[in-house]
Motif scaffolding. Structure first.
Motif, mmCIF file in Angstrom:
data_model
loop_
_atom_site.group_PDB
_atom_site.id
_atom_site.type_symbol
_atom_site.label_atom_id
_atom_site.label_comp_id
_atom_site.label_asym_id
_atom_site.label_seq_id
_atom_site.Cartn_x
_atom_site.Cartn_y
_atom_site.Cartn_z
ATOM 1 N N PRO A 111 10.329 -1.652 -3.951
ATOM 2 C CA PRO A 111 10.727 -1.275 -2.592
ATOM 3 C C PRO A 111 9.661 -0.475 -1.842
ATOM 4 O O PRO A 111 9.907 -0.036 -0.721
ATOM 5 C CB PRO A 111 11.967 -0.409 -2.837
ATOM 6 C CG PRO A 111 11.682 0.264 -4.145
ATOM 7 C CD PRO A 111 10.916 -0.748 -4.970
ATOM 8 N N HIS A 112 8.490 -0.291 -2.443
ATOM 9 C CA HIS A 112 7.516 0.648 -1.901
ATOM 10 C C HIS A 112 6.386 -0.076 -1.161
ATOM 11 O O HIS A 112 5.628 -0.835 -1.765
ATOM 12 C CB HIS A 112 6.934 1.505 -3.024
ATOM 13 C CG HIS A 112 7.983 2.183 -3.857
ATOM 14 N ND1 HIS A 112 8.786 3.180 -3.338
ATOM 15 C CD2 HIS A 112 8.385 1.987 -5.136
ATOM 16 C CE1 HIS A 112 9.634 3.583 -4.270
ATOM 17 N NE2 HIS A 112 9.405 2.875 -5.370
ATOM 18 N N ARG A 169 -3.433 6.902 -4.593
ATOM 19 C CA ARG A 169 -3.091 8.201 -4.002
ATOM 20 C C ARG A 169 -1.778 8.120 -3.226
ATOM 21 O O ARG A 169 -0.951 9.034 -3.287
ATOM 22 C CB ARG A 169 -4.217 8.679 -3.095
ATOM 23 C CG ARG A 169 -3.966 10.070 -2.513
ATOM 24 C CD ARG A 169 -5.034 10.449 -1.517
ATOM 25 N NE ARG A 169 -6.335 10.645 -2.134
ATOM 26 C CZ ARG A 169 -7.446 10.084 -1.721
ATOM 27 N NH1 ARG A 169 -7.432 9.257 -0.686
ATOM 28 N NH2 ARG A 169 -8.589 10.337 -2.327
ATOM 29 N N LEU A 170 -1.577 7.028 -2.504
ATOM 30 C CA LEU A 170 -0.334 6.825 -1.750
ATOM 31 C C LEU A 170 0.873 6.835 -2.680
ATOM 32 O O LEU A 170 1.884 7.500 -2.403
ATOM 33 C CB LEU A 170 -0.407 5.507 -0.986
ATOM 34 C CG LEU A 170 0.867 5.059 -0.249
ATOM 35 C CD1 LEU A 170 1.200 6.020 0.883
ATOM 36 C CD2 LEU A 170 0.683 3.635 0.302
ATOM 37 N N PHE A 171 0.774 6.127 -3.808
ATOM 38 C CA PHE A 171 1.899 6.076 -4.749
ATOM 39 C C PHE A 171 2.089 7.416 -5.452
ATOM 40 O O PHE A 171 3.224 7.833 -5.710
ATOM 41 C CB PHE A 171 1.688 4.935 -5.753
ATOM 42 C CG PHE A 171 2.205 3.619 -5.258
ATOM 43 C CD1 PHE A 171 3.285 3.001 -5.870
ATOM 44 C CD2 PHE A 171 1.633 3.002 -4.154
ATOM 45 C CE1 PHE A 171 3.776 1.793 -5.402
ATOM 46 C CE2 PHE A 171 2.115 1.793 -3.674
ATOM 47 C CZ PHE A 171 3.194 1.181 -4.295
ATOM 48 N N PHE A 172 1.003 8.102 -5.759
ATOM 49 C CA PHE A 172 1.098 9.431 -6.367
ATOM 50 C C PHE A 172 1.845 10.395 -5.446
ATOM 51 O O PHE A 172 2.751 11.124 -5.876
ATOM 52 C CB PHE A 172 -0.313 9.953 -6.665
ATOM 53 C CG PHE A 172 -0.374 11.419 -6.986
ATOM 54 C CD1 PHE A 172 0.037 11.893 -8.226
ATOM 55 C CD2 PHE A 172 -0.838 12.339 -6.047
ATOM 56 C CE1 PHE A 172 -0.024 13.248 -8.521
ATOM 57 C CE2 PHE A 172 -0.894 13.687 -6.341
ATOM 58 C CZ PHE A 172 -0.489 14.145 -7.586
ATOM 59 N N GLU A 173 1.495 10.411 -4.166
ATOM 60 C CA GLU A 173 2.138 11.323 -3.224
ATOM 61 C C GLU A 173 3.619 10.998 -3.063
ATOM 62 O O GLU A 173 4.459 11.897 -2.959
ATOM 63 C CB GLU A 173 1.415 11.254 -1.874
ATOM 64 C CG GLU A 173 0.004 11.850 -1.925
ATOM 65 C CD GLU A 173 -0.807 11.606 -0.666
ATOM 66 O OE1 GLU A 173 -0.342 10.809 0.183
ATOM 67 O OE2 GLU A 173 -1.898 12.194 -0.534
ATOM 68 N N SER A 197 -3.661 0.354 -14.843
ATOM 69 C CA SER A 197 -2.298 0.426 -15.386
ATOM 70 C C SER A 197 -1.584 1.689 -14.941
ATOM 71 O O SER A 197 -0.343 1.722 -14.885
ATOM 72 C CB SER A 197 -2.328 0.346 -16.911
ATOM 73 O OG SER A 197 -2.823 1.537 -17.497
ATOM 74 N N ILE A 198 -2.338 2.734 -14.604
ATOM 75 C CA ILE A 198 -1.709 3.984 -14.181
ATOM 76 C C ILE A 198 -0.930 3.791 -12.883
ATOM 77 O O ILE A 198 0.128 4.388 -12.685
ATOM 78 C CB ILE A 198 -2.767 5.098 -14.047
ATOM 79 C CG1 ILE A 198 -3.276 5.500 -15.429
ATOM 80 C CG2 ILE A 198 -2.202 6.319 -13.330
ATOM 81 C CD1 ILE A 198 -4.379 6.532 -15.407
ATOM 82 N N LYS A 199 -1.439 2.944 -11.988
ATOM 83 C CA LYS A 199 -0.700 2.692 -10.746
ATOM 84 C C LYS A 199 0.680 2.121 -11.055
ATOM 85 O O LYS A 199 1.679 2.468 -10.413
ATOM 86 C CB LYS A 199 -1.500 1.747 -9.851
ATOM 87 C CG LYS A 199 -0.948 1.611 -8.434
ATOM 88 C CD LYS A 199 -0.069 0.390 -8.295
ATOM 89 C CE LYS A 199 0.287 0.132 -6.830
ATOM 90 N NZ LYS A 199 1.069 -1.104 -6.634
ATOM 91 N N PHE A 200 0.755 1.255 -12.068
ATOM 92 C CA PHE A 200 2.045 0.678 -12.442
ATOM 93 C C PHE A 200 2.926 1.706 -13.150
ATOM 94 O O PHE A 200 4.152 1.683 -13.012
ATOM 95 C CB PHE A 200 1.820 -0.555 -13.318
ATOM 96 C CG PHE A 200 1.072 -1.655 -12.608
ATOM 97 C CD1 PHE A 200 1.714 -2.443 -11.664
ATOM 98 C CD2 PHE A 200 -0.265 -1.876 -12.854
ATOM 99 C CE1 PHE A 200 1.032 -3.439 -10.984
ATOM 100 C CE2 PHE A 200 -0.958 -2.870 -12.174
ATOM 101 C CZ PHE A 200 -0.306 -3.658 -11.241
ATOM 102 N N ASP A 201 2.317 2.637 -13.888
ATOM 103 C CA ASP A 201 3.080 3.726 -14.488
ATOM 104 C C ASP A 201 3.709 4.609 -13.409
ATOM 105 O O ASP A 201 4.861 5.030 -13.525
ATOM 106 C CB ASP A 201 2.176 4.583 -15.384
ATOM 107 C CG ASP A 201 1.757 3.867 -16.656
ATOM 108 O OD1 ASP A 201 2.571 3.109 -17.198
ATOM 109 O OD2 ASP A 201 0.619 4.073 -17.094
#
Length: 252
Positions: A83-84, A103-107, A223-227
């Protein structure tokens, strides 16, 4: 829905048998809340991970044959991972594009699951590492081709046609033009049934980019982005996912 339609349209442009043909998206007129739909081809298929050899050959072909319309990394409309929404604005540098994306997903994950000082410091260290890992892909005379990636490629978004050809199918895509290795990084995650067999099959058709000795670092980084996306969808896993980032940095 618009991003999904655009993603499927881009995939079938290169392989008309690989994904359902999308027809139209729109908004329901009489819904009490804003509600949207996507109309696409109906497929008779069994869900789950397709045959590794044929599936990986076709994914590699999609990456190899696709051509960014601008020659840059990005996409012509916003697409979503789950959904992001993803920032798919065109960018010459893959390192800059990926840093902006993660960075966008982290925030967003911080907004959803709350602050954590150690985690935030770890991410700052990760941001500092990213250029060291990704900039060499476009240095020393190297050219990194922007390839069309599915963006969320795991067994829940794949299937196999029930026809005799056993054609692999992919759907629920959040496409953009990226480094081809980005699509296979999700297979590193322990909850995904795609794994080393699929990765080996893929690399038979699409060898690692130069510098090859940094392939595993890139794979872990992507893979971290998917985590992070997983932690946004399943908050109970937040501590586990955040611990993975520290593990990545300690072993890089």
């Amino acid at each position: 829905m618009e991003g999904e339609l655009a993603s499927l349209s881009e995939i079938v442009k290169y392989n008309s048998a690989l994904a359902p043909k999308p027809y139209h998206f729109g908004q329901f007129k009489n819904a009490q809340i804003s509600t949207y739909f996507l109309l696409m081809e109906f497929l008779e298929m069994r869900t789950g991970a397709p045959d590794p050899a044929l599936f990986c050959e076709q994914i590699a072909a999609l990456h190899r044959d696709s051509v960014s319309p601008t020659g840059k990394f990005g996409f012509y409309t916003t697409t979503c991972h789950g959904p992001h929404p993803q920032n798919t604005s065109w960018e010459d540098s893959w390192s800059v594009f990926f840093l902006r994306l993660i960075r966008l997903f982290f925030e967003r994950e911080l907004d959803m699951n709350g602050p954590d000082a150690d985690y935030e410091e770890t991410f700052k260290a990760l941001e500092a590492v990213i250029p060291n890992i990704l900039e060499p892909l476009q240095q020393g005379g190297r050219f990194l081709k922007p390839c069309l990636v599915h963006g969320n490629l795991w067994e829940e978004n794949t299937g196999t046609s029930l026809d005799k050809d056993n054609q692999p199918k992919i759907f629920d895509a959040g496409c953009f033009y990226a480094h081809s290795e980005y699509d296979i990084a999700m297979w590193r995650r322990d909850i995904v049934r795609f794994g080393r067999t699929h990765t080996r099959q893929y690399l038979r058709h699409m060898p690692p980019s130069e510098p090859k000795d940094q392939f595993d670092d890139r794979n872990r980084l992507y893979s971290i982005k998917f985590d992070i996306a997983h932690a946004m969808g399943w908050p109970a896993t937040v501590k586990h996912q955040r611990d993975l980032y520290a593990l990545f940095l300690s072993s890089s």
